[in-house]
Design an enzyme around this catalytic site. Structure first.
Site, PDB file in Angstrom:
ATOM      1  N   ASP A  16       0.508   1.722 -24.496  1.00  0.00           N
ATOM      2  CA  ASP A  16      -0.475   2.263 -25.441  1.00  0.00           C
ATOM      3  C   ASP A  16      -1.919   2.169 -24.959  1.00  0.00           C
ATOM      4  OD1 ASP A  16      -0.675  -0.469 -25.543  1.00  0.00           O
ATOM      5  OD2 ASP A  16      -0.523  -0.643 -27.716  1.00  0.00           O
ATOM      6  N   GLU A  17      -2.108   1.983 -23.659  1.00  0.00           N
ATOM      7  CA  GLU A  17      -3.454   1.707 -23.146  1.00  0.00           C
ATOM      8  C   GLU A  17      -3.686   2.461 -21.840  1.00  0.00           C
ATOM      9  OE1 GLU A  17      -6.153  -2.319 -22.342  1.00  0.00           O
ATOM     10  OE2 GLU A  17      -3.992  -2.457 -22.643  1.00  0.00           O
ATOM     11  N   ASP A  68      -7.244   3.029 -26.209  1.00  0.00           N
ATOM     12  CA  ASP A  68      -6.177   2.146 -26.696  1.00  0.00           C
ATOM     13  C   ASP A  68      -5.711   2.661 -28.057  1.00  0.00           C
ATOM     14  OD1 ASP A  68      -4.441   0.103 -27.136  1.00  0.00           O
ATOM     15  OD2 ASP A  68      -5.897  -1.514 -26.943  1.00  0.00           O
TER      16      ASP A  68
END
Length: 391
Positions: free
Chosen positions: A103-104, A9
């Site tokens: 973003d993960e 993350d």
């Protein structure tokens, strides 16, 4: 064979991207999500969190808690650029990964231990992302997605945690029940009302009690609290749509403004299509009135990424949608049915039009998306004002 699932993350992703663009933001309380009181916080720095600011909070409240904060609307193109960069780094290193958000990432390292050593591989991948993107990123590594995601949260900021097989329950036990991924505010309040604060309490509870309170979700909460999760890593595939919206600071019936915003948004999206070598075959326009009634209308077209084919259609859809003399709160555009663009020569009606777009795109590449815009969109704010973000 034990599974080995890595979760990664990017830390305060939007804020980190903005800091790459402006180093003066480092160490400052930065809040992303808009500058008007009607917006909500999309992301905030750790410095801002110290004041009690968090994602989803109204900007008005954030300003009360952190009046000295730096408030930014956000820059969608920059976030997409860095998300794509990190995705490409992972794709070049790992055969199977899932991109669960901008973003993960979840990565399946099962079976790779005998070749590389999964802890070493995960750590080296993290260092590679940091070195090549300049962005901080945290990771968690365990037997499954739930434990790895929670481990990543505990590792932040910019660190890594490995939970070895067999210690999942003891790792989770002292943590707050709020750390369980599926536990939102409402479920958290219900658990607190039951006197349940720590995960260890759920681990010791009969699953029937949770089923009685939360129905079928009760068993899932119990399983996650006990570190049980067999869900697979779903291989990443490119998105099939792209969209942009704008919520106005003040509801409006200004037809000139509305059309100008739609044209500017359409130009930005078609430019993004061409940059990604994509074509669209379905255009949707969305209107939300001040009374929150929301309407959409779409039309299918031959595959294209050309302004002259798409923008007139956007305006036609808007004209057919806007039938009430009620103020508009939000407008949006979505391109769907996306495919790879193939040869650029096939995108446009003639070579002169193709050359025109190539020249315009080169100008935008060099000087930014605002470098070339239609006259009707000159007075309209840039793309950074249009998008609403989550992250």
């Amino acid at each position: 064979m034990n599974r080995s699932i890595l979760h990664m993350d990017l830390d305060t992703f939007f804020v980190s991207c903005e800091r790459l663009m402006d180093s003066k933001l480092a160490g400052k309380p930065v809040i992303i999500g808009g500058t008007s009181d009607r917006g909500v916080v999309s992301s905030c720095s750790y410095e801002a969190r110290m004041f009690g600011v968090h994602s989803g909070m109204p900007i008005r409240m954030a300003k009360q808690l952190c009046p000295e904060g730096i408030y930014l609307r956000g820059t969608s193109g920059i976030y997409t650029k860095y998300s794509t960069l990190v995705t490409d780094i992972i794709r070049d290193t790992i055969p199977v990964f899932e991109k669960s958000s901008i973003d993960e990432f979840y990565i399946d390292l099962t079976g790779m231990d005998r070749f590389f050593g999964n802890v070493k591989l995960a750590s080296e991948l993290r260092k590679k992302i940091i070195n090549e993107s300049g962005l901080p990123i945290s990771l968690g590594l365990s037997l499954n997605k739930t434990v790895s995601k929670i481990a990543t949260g505990e590792a932040k900021p910019n660190n890594e945690i490995v939970v070895n097989a067999g210690v999942e329950k003891s790792f989770l036990a002292p943590l707050s029940v709020r750390k369980i991924p599926m536990v939102g505010e409402k479920t958290y309040k219900s658990l607190r009302d039951l006197g349940v604060k720590k995960i260890v309490t759920i681990q010791e509870m009969p699953v029937d009690i949770l089923n009685g309170v939360f129905g079928k979700n009760g068993k899932e909460i119990w399983k996650k609290a006990n570190g049980i999760d067999n869900s697979p890593v779903v291989p990443y595939s490119e998105r099939k749509s792209m969209s942009v919206e704008r919520t106005f600071d003040k509801d409006t019936t200004d037809d000139y403004l509305l059309k100008g915003v739609l044209m500017a948004m359409g130009e930005q999206l078609t430019y993004d299509l061409r940059k990604k070598n994509k074509l669209t075959a379905c255009i949707t326009v969305k209107l939300r009135y001040s009374d929150f009634q929301t309407f959409t209308k779409q039309a299918k077209i031959p595959y294209t990424a050309a302004d002259h084919a798409i923008i007139p259609l956007i305006l036609d859809l808007y004209k057919s949608l806007y039938t009430r003399r009620v103020r508009i709160r939000l407008i949006g555009i979505r391109f769907s049915h996306l495919v790879e663009g193939g040869h650029q020569i096939n995108l446009f009606e003639d070579i002169k039009m193709l050359q025109l777009y190539q020249a315009m795109d080169k100008m935008k590449d060099r000087y930014g998306k605002k470098a070339v815009v239609k006259a009707a969109g000159i007075d309209v704010r840039t793309m950074r004002d249009f998008s609403s973000f989550k992250g």
